[in-house]
Motif scaffolding. Structure first.
Motif, PDB file in Angstrom:
ATOM      1  N   THR A   1      -6.462  -7.873  -0.753  1.00 53.43           N
ATOM      2  CA  THR A   1      -5.259  -8.690  -0.799  1.00 53.43           C
ATOM      3  C   THR A   1      -4.623  -8.541   0.568  1.00 53.43           C
ATOM      4  O   THR A   1      -4.480  -7.428   1.077  1.00 53.43           O
ATOM      5  CB  THR A   1      -4.331  -8.204  -1.930  1.00 53.43           C
TER       6      THR A   1
ATOM      7  N   ASP B   1      -4.922  -2.767 -12.104  1.00 54.23           N
ATOM      8  CA  ASP B   1      -4.813  -3.803 -11.075  1.00 54.23           C
ATOM      9  C   ASP B   1      -3.556  -3.539 -10.272  1.00 54.23           C
ATOM     10  O   ASP B   1      -2.584  -4.257 -10.350  1.00 54.23           O
ATOM     11  CB  ASP B   1      -4.776  -5.190 -11.717  1.00 54.23           C
TER      12      ASP B   1
ATOM     13  N   ARG C   1      -4.813 -13.137  -2.716  1.00 54.58           N
ATOM     14  CA  ARG C   1      -5.122 -12.007  -3.592  1.00 54.58           C
ATOM     15  C   ARG C   1      -6.588 -12.069  -3.989  1.00 54.58           C
ATOM     16  O   ARG C   1      -7.115 -13.125  -4.307  1.00 54.58           O
ATOM     17  CB  ARG C   1      -4.229 -12.100  -4.817  1.00 54.58           C
ATOM     18  N   ASP C   2      -7.249 -10.913  -3.974  1.00 54.97           N
ATOM     19  CA  ASP C   2      -8.656 -10.782  -4.370  1.00 54.97           C
ATOM     20  C   ASP C   2      -9.573 -11.664  -3.540  1.00 54.97           C
ATOM     21  O   ASP C   2     -10.309 -12.494  -4.043  1.00 54.97           O
ATOM     22  CB  ASP C   2      -8.845 -11.041  -5.862  1.00 54.97           C
TER      23      ASP C   2
ATOM     24  N   SER D   1      -8.187  -4.347  -3.147  1.00 55.29           N
ATOM     25  CA  SER D   1      -7.702  -4.515  -4.520  1.00 55.29           C
ATOM     26  C   SER D   1      -8.783  -4.208  -5.547  1.00 55.29           C
ATOM     27  O   SER D   1      -8.465  -3.842  -6.674  1.00 55.29           O
ATOM     28  CB  SER D   1      -7.142  -5.928  -4.734  1.00 55.29           C
ATOM     29  N   ARG D   2     -10.052  -4.350  -5.175  1.00 53.08           N
ATOM     30  CA  ARG D   2     -11.162  -4.001  -6.065  1.00 53.08           C
ATOM     31  C   ARG D   2     -12.382  -3.621  -5.241  1.00 53.08           C
ATOM     32  O   ARG D   2     -12.619  -4.197  -4.194  1.00 53.08           O
ATOM     33  CB  ARG D   2     -11.573  -5.196  -6.930  1.00 53.08           C
TER      34      ARG D   2
ATOM     35  N   SER E   1       0.824  -1.220   0.000  1.00 50.79           N
ATOM     36  CA  SER E   1       0.000   0.000   0.000  1.00 50.79           C
ATOM     37  C   SER E   1       0.852   1.262   0.000  1.00 50.79           C
ATOM     38  O   SER E   1       0.386   2.310  -0.435  1.00 50.79           O
ATOM     39  CB  SER E   1      -0.906   0.025   1.233  1.00 50.79           C
TER      40      SER E   1
ATOM     41  N   ILE F   1      -2.730  -3.745  -7.081  1.00 49.01           N
ATOM     42  CA  ILE F   1      -2.270  -4.730  -6.103  1.00 49.01           C
ATOM     43  C   ILE F   1      -1.679  -5.928  -6.817  1.00 49.01           C
ATOM     44  O   ILE F   1      -0.608  -6.422  -6.444  1.00 49.01           O
ATOM     45  CB  ILE F   1      -3.432  -5.166  -5.181  1.00 49.01           C
TER      46      ILE F   1
ATOM     47  N   VAL G   1      -9.724   1.527  -3.876  1.00 46.88           N
ATOM     48  CA  VAL G   1      -8.605   0.674  -4.259  1.00 46.88           C
ATOM     49  C   VAL G   1      -7.323   1.245  -3.663  1.00 46.88           C
ATOM     50  O   VAL G   1      -7.072   2.441  -3.746  1.00 46.88           O
ATOM     51  CB  VAL G   1      -8.498   0.558  -5.798  1.00 46.88           C
TER      52      VAL G   1
END
Length: 187
Positions: free
Chosen positions: A99, A177, A115-116, A88-89, A40, A179, A67
């Protein structure tokens, strides 16, 4: 059907796997704090729960997912040090993908990066003060709810952008995207 399930169904996401991508062991200690700091760019230290107060006057904070924002979990129950996860989204105002490291026990081991991961706001006011998180062993959202403080954003409390340590184009928002791009660089 609960609101989150209805939203996912309406978005056509229930047909797609909601399983988080397993990236592997987190670099270093496998803990959530150094991992969240690395991806981050939010330069805070200490136990995860302490990030909320440490961000006051330094980073902007709030109750709306963005995000790259870091969601700070309160210390509660077995999670005595809290937890941090990076958005991440944003799927909708009450569903995000994050994530994070050291959440699910994957292959019997903690310290893994996921992730995600699906996370839903289950607070009564829609303010992200209580969440449910995808848990790999359940192959779905966990049965527990977790209290949170809110989101820390990668900009100064007064609104100006904070110079992120090791900032890259991925972290400054030029990549859709961010992350995923950062994780790809640490694999």
């Amino acid at each position: 059907m609960r609101r989150a399930g209805c939203v996912l169904l309406c978005l056509g996401l229930l047909a797609a796997p909601l399983r988080a991508e397993r990236v592997g062991p987190a670099p270093g200690t496998g803990e959530c704090v150094p991992f969240a700091r690395a991806i981050s760019g939010v330069r805070l230290y200490g136990d995860a729960w302490s990030w909320w107060d440490k961000a006051e006057g330094v980073y902007a904070r709030g109750a709306r997912p963005e995000v790259g924002a870091v969601l700070v979990f309160r210390a509660a129950g077995a999670m005595r040090l809290g937890h941090v996860a990076v958005v991440s989204r944003v799927i909708d105002p009450r569903i995000v993908m994050v994530t994070h490291a050291n959440w699910s026990r994957i292959g019997g081991q903690r310290g893994q990066i996921e992730r995600d991961v699906t996370m839903t706001d289950v607070s009564d006011r829609g303010d992200w003060s209580r969440v449910k998180v995808w848990y790999d062993q359940n192959d779905g959202l966990g049965g527990s709810t977790y209290p949170t403080y809110g989101f820390i954003y990668g900009r100064a409390a007064g609104g100006a952008r904070v110079q992120l340590a090791h900032a890259s184009p991925e972290l400054t928002g030029t990549d859709p995207d961010i992350i995923g791009s950062v994780i790809d660089t640490i694999r």
